[in-house]
Design a protein around this motif. Structure first.
Motif, PDB file in Angstrom:
ATOM      1  N   LEU A 455       0.659  -1.227   0.017  1.00 32.04           N
ATOM      2  CA  LEU A 455      -0.103   0.125  -0.078  1.00 32.04           C
ATOM      3  C   LEU A 455       0.913   1.277  -0.004  1.00 32.04           C
ATOM      4  O   LEU A 455       0.461   2.246  -0.706  1.00 32.04           O
ATOM      5  N   ARG A 456       1.985   1.123   0.518  1.00 32.97           N
ATOM      6  CA  ARG A 456       2.880   2.162   0.620  1.00 32.97           C
ATOM      7  C   ARG A 456       3.410   2.566  -0.625  1.00 32.97           C
ATOM      8  O   ARG A 456       3.533   3.787  -1.287  1.00 32.97           O
ATOM      9  N   GLN A 457       3.532   1.568  -1.435  1.00 34.58           N
ATOM     10  CA  GLN A 457       4.092   1.854  -2.866  1.00 34.58           C
ATOM     11  C   GLN A 457       3.046   2.079  -3.870  1.00 34.58           C
ATOM     12  O   GLN A 457       3.294   3.142  -4.698  1.00 34.58           O
ATOM     13  N   ARG A 458       1.787   1.694  -3.706  1.00 30.46           N
ATOM     14  CA  ARG A 458       0.522   2.206  -4.354  1.00 30.46           C
ATOM     15  C   ARG A 458       0.331   3.767  -4.108  1.00 30.46           C
ATOM     16  O   ARG A 458      -0.141   4.575  -4.981  1.00 30.46           O
ATOM     17  N   LEU A 459       0.711   3.966  -2.769  1.00 27.26           N
ATOM     18  CA  LEU A 459       0.181   5.704  -2.757  1.00 27.26           C
ATOM     19  C   LEU A 459       1.507   6.245  -3.427  1.00 27.26           C
ATOM     20  O   LEU A 459       1.178   7.600  -4.078  1.00 27.26           O
ATOM     21  N   ILE A 460       2.734   6.039  -3.348  1.00 33.24           N
ATOM     22  CA  ILE A 460       3.595   6.560  -4.095  1.00 33.24           C
ATOM     23  C   ILE A 460       3.411   6.718  -5.548  1.00 33.24           C
ATOM     24  O   ILE A 460       3.462   7.776  -6.235  1.00 33.24           O
ATOM     25  N   GLU A 461       3.218   5.621  -6.260  1.00 35.98           N
ATOM     26  CA  GLU A 461       2.771   5.263  -7.770  1.00 35.98           C
ATOM     27  C   GLU A 461       1.777   6.355  -7.946  1.00 35.98           C
ATOM     28  O   GLU A 461       1.596   6.905  -9.121  1.00 35.98           O
TER      29      GLU A 461
END
Length: 516
Positions: A455-461
């Motif tokens: 989820l952290r990566q999804r937010l960044i992307e």
């Protein structure tokens, strides 16, 4: 003959009005509550709620049970509903800003297809001054580009929540004062317009934007017979209440005020809130009956939603402007007899950016490439693979002031909410399926490490995809805004793809009444 060929040849043999009538495009009635959270509706399982008409909409159409607003505050959500863009894109970082008119909005797109677009009730996209809500220059949005294509019947005001001191404006700066309870009068106006549209038989889109159940939660702000229905109902403090307010909340963090005002009065505030919701539901029932009485129901899409929810002390917070579900998760109901199956429930991760393109999809109307949301009209009928995996939520700062320290970003999927604060980098992860009250932060739990990373990566992307730089609140003021008029957003200056741009006057003071 296909519909496309029919659209091509009808103008050659019919007048424009006849052409539109023969196509029989569906009408749209969009009803907006203010500050109504999903869980405080009867169809959502709240036994204390008296919402038979809202429940009837859910029973005769679809409920998007995971629907969230992207920025849980009044003006940003309303701008998103009409533009299909995130707050970072349309630039409404806080309340009491004037939305730039150079967007292709729902009103523009439908008007171009022959719809009469009416607006009744709260607008909240015009005033460029914090406070002085009744000043005509703030309260009256004049005819022209700042009405965003809602150029049919107009009976609106920018901001007011005194339901027994309600008013509105039409096409001049003359204030129309309302006697009695304001939402009932706005319903009267809507019913009259429905009768007019039934006579013309031409397509229309009507927004009815109600004030309830927004505060002030005082018993003299709701019809007394509805308050009496709740005066003896017990409302307990939420299970996630804390005697120490959340340090990231933008208002109401004074420790004494938190205990002496909020803790002491929350049960009474909730009584009024539920009474307001019930009173509004009664007006929604009148609207639905008028649609039926005018024999419009088969060809009218009815949509019900809210601009944000209300915390009422949950998660150590009150009001809105937070990623917690009580603030961000609100009703989204759509009824279209013969097209959308009754009693349909969807878990799609739909959010407010998707409402405009989804309405356009149901009507067969195109929308611009600059729209951030997607057309989920197929999801109203069947589960489909077009649905997004998660929703992006943005807290751009303070509710209405240029104060730093309250910014956050979040993503919410069908199970989790992940959020991050800008000021200190604090992260939060909640398992909404197993912890619906969002009481336990799972960031430090090793069992959820993979979910946290994902989820952290999804937010960044997602932030990168929409050019969201995640800045302090005052940065938006200094780079996007002039005199509380929005000039640009994260993707630069605004430009209409399907209409003409207009010059934006940042010095515009608005019309004044003779008394001012």
């Amino acid at each position: 003959m296909t519909l496309r060929l029919l659209l091509l040849f009808l103008p050659l043999i019919c007048s424009p009005a006849q052409t539109i009538a023969q196509i029989q495009r569906p009408n749209v009635v969009l009803i907006i509550a203010d500050q109504l959270r999903y869980e405080s509706c009867g169809y959502a399982g709240d036994a204390k709620a008296i919402t038979p008409n809202i429940d009837r909409l859910a029973a005769t159409g679809i409920s998007f049970d995971n629907y969230v607003v992207n920025t849980p505050v009044c003006a940003a959500t309303r701008a998103t509903l009409w533009t299909g863009k995130y707050a970072s894109t349309h630039g409404m970082a806080v309340n009491e800003l004037r939305l730039n008119p150079n967007h292709d909005t729902l009103g523009h797109l439908l008007s171009a297809k022959g719809y009469t677009c009416d607006y009744i009730g709260k607008w909240h996209l015009w005033a460029n001054q914090a406070g002085r809500h009744k000043f005509v220059g703030n309260a009256f949005c004049p005819p022209g580009p700042y009405r965003l294509g809602f150029d049919g019947f107009w009976a609106a005001y920018n901001f007011n929540h005194g339901n027994y001191n309600a008013f509105y404006f039409k096409d001049t700066a003359e204030r129309h004062e309302i006697e009695g309870w304001g939402p009932a009068h706005f319903t009267d106006l809507a019913i009259d317009q429905l009768a007019h549209h039934a006579q013309t038989k031409l397509p229309f889109a009507m927004v009815v934007s109600y004030s309830p159940p927004h505060d002030p939660w005082a018993k003299d702000n709701v019809p007394p017979w509805w308050y009496d229905r709740f005066k003896d109902v017990e409302f307990a403090l939420p299970s996630t209440w804390s005697d120490v307010p959340d340090k990231h909340m933008d208002r109401n963090t004074n420790p004494k005020q938190w205990l002496n005002k909020w803790k002491a009065n929350l049960p009474e505030y909730m009584r009024v809130y539920y009474a307001m919701t019930a009173a509004m539901d009664e007006q929604i029932g009148r609207l639905l009956k008028a649609i039926d009485d005018q024999q419009l129901e088969r060809n009218t899409i009815v949509i019900f939603t809210s601009d944000h929810g209300e915390q009422f002390g949950a998660n150590a917070r009150v009001f809105k402007m937070t990623f917690f579900d009580k603030s961000a998760r609100v009703p989204l109901l759509i009824r279209w007899p013969g097209k959308i199956p009754a009693k349909r429930r969807s878990n799609a991760c739909i959010s407010s950016v998707d409402v405009m393109p989804t309405i356009c999809g149901m009507l067969g109307v195109g929308f611009p490439d600059s729209t951030d949301g997607i057309d989920l009209s197929d999801s109203t009928r069947v589960d489909c693979n077009c649905e997004p995996d998660f929703a992006l939520l943005q807290g751009m700062g303070h509710t209405f002031q240029w104060k730093d320290g309250f910014e956050w970003r979040a993503v919410r999927d069908q199970r989790f909410t992940y959020a991050q604060y800008l000021v200190d980098g604090e992260e939060l992860l909640f398992d909404n399926r197993n912890d619906p009250e969002q009481s336990t932060n799972l960031v430090g739990n090793a069992d959820f490490a993979e979910d946290l990373t994902r989820l952290r990566q999804r937010l960044i992307e997602k932030r990168l995809a929409v050019h969201d730089e995640f800045k302090p609140c005052t940065w938006y003021r200094d780079n996007w805004i002039e005199n509380r008029v929005v000039l640009r957003g994260a993707k630069g200056k605004f430009h209409r793809e399907m209409g003409d741009d207009v010059e934006v006057d940042t010095a515009m003071a608005g019309p004044k009444s003779v008394s001012e």
